[in-house]
Design a protein around this motif. Structure first.
Motif, short mmCIF file in Angstrom:
data_model
loop_
_atom_site.label_atom_id
_atom_site.label_comp_id
_atom_site.label_asym_id
_atom_site.label_seq_id
_atom_site.Cartn_x
_atom_site.Cartn_y
_atom_site.Cartn_z
N ASN A 172 0.84 -1.19 0.00
CA ASN A 172 0.00 0.00 0.00
C ASN A 172 0.89 1.25 0.00
O ASN A 172 1.17 1.82 1.05
CB ASN A 172 -0.90 -0.03 1.23
CG ASN A 172 -1.97 1.05 1.23
OD1 ASN A 172 -2.07 1.82 0.29
ND2 ASN A 172 -2.75 1.09 2.29
N SER A 214 2.22 5.05 -0.17
CA SER A 214 1.64 6.34 0.19
C SER A 214 1.89 7.34 -0.93
O SER A 214 2.87 7.23 -1.68
CB SER A 214 2.22 6.85 1.50
OG SER A 214 3.63 6.91 1.44
N ASP A 253 2.60 5.44 7.40
CA ASP A 253 2.61 6.32 6.23
C ASP A 253 1.25 6.42 5.57
O ASP A 253 0.84 7.49 5.11
CB ASP A 253 3.68 5.85 5.22
CG ASP A 253 3.40 4.46 4.68
OD1 ASP A 253 2.80 3.64 5.41
OD2 ASP A 253 3.79 4.17 3.53
N ASN A 254 0.51 5.31 5.51
CA ASN A 254 -0.79 5.33 4.85
C ASN A 254 -1.83 6.11 5.65
O ASN A 254 -2.66 6.82 5.07
CB ASN A 254 -1.29 3.91 4.62
CG ASN A 254 -0.36 3.11 3.73
OD1 ASN A 254 0.26 2.15 4.18
ND2 ASN A 254 -0.21 3.52 2.48
N ASP A 266 -1.07 9.66 5.14
CA ASP A 266 -1.51 10.03 3.81
C ASP A 266 -3.00 10.37 3.81
O ASP A 266 -3.43 11.32 3.14
CB ASP A 266 -1.24 8.86 2.85
CG ASP A 266 -1.07 9.30 1.42
OD1 ASP A 266 -0.79 10.49 1.19
OD2 ASP A 266 -1.20 8.45 0.53
N GLU A 267 -3.79 9.62 4.56
CA GLU A 267 -5.23 9.82 4.60
C GLU A 267 -5.62 11.02 5.47
O GLU A 267 -6.55 11.75 5.15
CB GLU A 267 -5.93 8.56 5.13
CG GLU A 267 -5.79 7.34 4.25
CD GLU A 267 -6.48 7.50 2.92
OE1 GLU A 267 -7.58 8.09 2.89
OE2 GLU A 267 -5.93 7.06 1.90
N TYR A 290 -5.95 1.70 10.31
CA TYR A 290 -5.57 1.04 9.05
C TYR A 290 -6.56 -0.06 8.72
O TYR A 290 -6.97 -0.22 7.56
CB TYR A 290 -4.16 0.48 9.19
CG TYR A 290 -3.52 0.00 7.90
CD1 TYR A 290 -2.58 0.78 7.25
CD2 TYR A 290 -3.83 -1.25 7.36
CE1 TYR A 290 -1.98 0.34 6.08
CE2 TYR A 290 -3.24 -1.70 6.19
CZ TYR A 290 -2.31 -0.90 5.55
OH TYR A 290 -1.71 -1.34 4.38
N PHE A 297 -8.34 0.15 5.19
CA PHE A 297 -7.80 -0.75 4.15
C PHE A 297 -7.86 -2.21 4.61
O PHE A 297 -6.82 -2.87 4.75
CB PHE A 297 -6.33 -0.40 3.84
CG PHE A 297 -6.06 1.07 3.69
CD1 PHE A 297 -6.51 1.77 2.57
CD2 PHE A 297 -5.35 1.77 4.65
CE1 PHE A 297 -6.24 3.11 2.41
CE2 PHE A 297 -5.08 3.11 4.51
CZ PHE A 297 -5.53 3.79 3.38
N ALA A 334 -6.00 -4.60 2.20
CA ALA A 334 -4.64 -4.32 1.72
C ALA A 334 -3.75 -5.52 2.02
O ALA A 334 -3.89 -6.16 3.07
CB ALA A 334 -4.10 -3.07 2.41
N PRO A 337 -6.68 -0.61 -1.00
CA PRO A 337 -6.23 0.78 -1.17
C PRO A 337 -6.80 1.35 -2.47
O PRO A 337 -6.84 0.64 -3.49
CB PRO A 337 -4.71 0.66 -1.23
CG PRO A 337 -4.40 -0.59 -0.49
CD PRO A 337 -5.54 -1.53 -0.77
N GLU A 367 -1.59 -1.12 -6.08
CA GLU A 367 -0.75 -1.61 -5.01
C GLU A 367 0.70 -1.75 -5.47
O GLU A 367 0.98 -1.85 -6.66
CB GLU A 367 -1.26 -2.95 -4.49
CG GLU A 367 -1.12 -4.10 -5.46
CD GLU A 367 -1.48 -5.44 -4.83
OE1 GLU A 367 -1.04 -6.46 -5.38
OE2 GLU A 367 -2.19 -5.46 -3.81
#
Length: 250
Positions: free
Chosen positions: A8, A10, A89-90, A93-94, A140, A144, A147, A227, A231
């Motif tokens: 996933n 970012s 990180d994800n 990012d969101e 998370y 996701f 993911a 995601p 990917e």
């Protein structure tokens, strides 16, 4: 079972995630020398770690924050930073940089309170970023669930990397923390299972408004729980070191 990476990627540089990792590592290095002096280390943890009995008596409120930047050893630190690196990180990012920082700290505080409530008169100090990172993992899971996460499976002498959906890896992790917490004596020290479970639940709740803004169940239907972007793919590169074949006797 250890996660080693997810698929996933970012979309922006996770500056806050990197800064949190640097802060945890920097703080650990600053007091690492105290491990050679258990008395000094104990005093340091008394001052800065979260001790439920102190919190119950109205002392050390600041330790709700300071405790999440302390660790009980190198492996403790390394494991937490690995989880933060994979999942942080994800979520950043969101949520955006500032939103993620607030989310991380709130999850850590919620985790510390959950541990304190489970043993309000415990004299055992609690340290570690695990509760805050558990919150990241809870968020998370909501954003996701499908993911792919590569996990390292270790069975005695068998080592294998398997891709599994996030809901499976994170769900199993949460179940282990929850059931271990039910059977553990919170006054005896060891792993702060209720901090892990509490942080995970708090992180999931704090992510709920974001998930609903994205459409809630319809967001899952659009993305199929994956995601909302291509990917990452990984290839195992062969080693450049030449291998010697077996000699045959003629």
């Amino acid at each position: 079972m250890f996660p080693i990476r997810d698929h996933n990627p970012s979309g922006r540089t996770p500056y806050v995630t990197y800064a949190l990792m640097a802060a945890n590592i920097g703080v650990f290095l600053a007091y690492a020398g105290l491990f050679a002096d258990q008395r000094a280390l104990g005093q340091f943890f008394y001052d800065w770690a979260l001790t439920p009995a102190r919190l119950t008596s109205g002392e050390g409120i600041y330790t709700l924050v300071t405790s999440m930047f302390l660790h009980g050893g190198l492996l403790h630190l390394a494991g937490n930073m690995l989880f933060l690196f994979i999942f942080g990180d994800n979520m950043e990012d969101e949520m955006g940089h500032g939103g993620f920082l607030g989310f991380y700290l709130a999850s850590g505080i919620g985790a510390a309170l959950a541990q304190a409530v489970s043993a309000p008169f415990s004299q055992v100090p609690m340290v570690g970023a695990s509760g805050a990172i558990a919150g990241v993992m809870g968020g998370y899971l909501l954003m996701f669930p499908r993911a792919r996460v590569d996990v390292l499976i270790i069975l005695v002498i068998i080592f294998r990397v398997l891709p599994v959906p996030a809901w499976l890896m994170l769900g199993v992790w949460f179940a282990i923390q929850l059931f271990s917490g039910v059977g553990a004596d919170p006054d005896a020290g060891g792993v702060a299972y209720w901090a892990h479970s509490g942080g995970f639940f708090v992180g999931l709740l704090l992510t709920l408004p974001l998930w609903l803004r994205r459409g809630g169940p319809s967001y899952w239907r659009r993305t199929h729980g994956e995601p909302p972007h291509p990917e990452a793919t990984y290839r195992w590169r062969p080693s450049r070191v030449p291998s010697a074949g077996r000699r045959r006797n003629r």
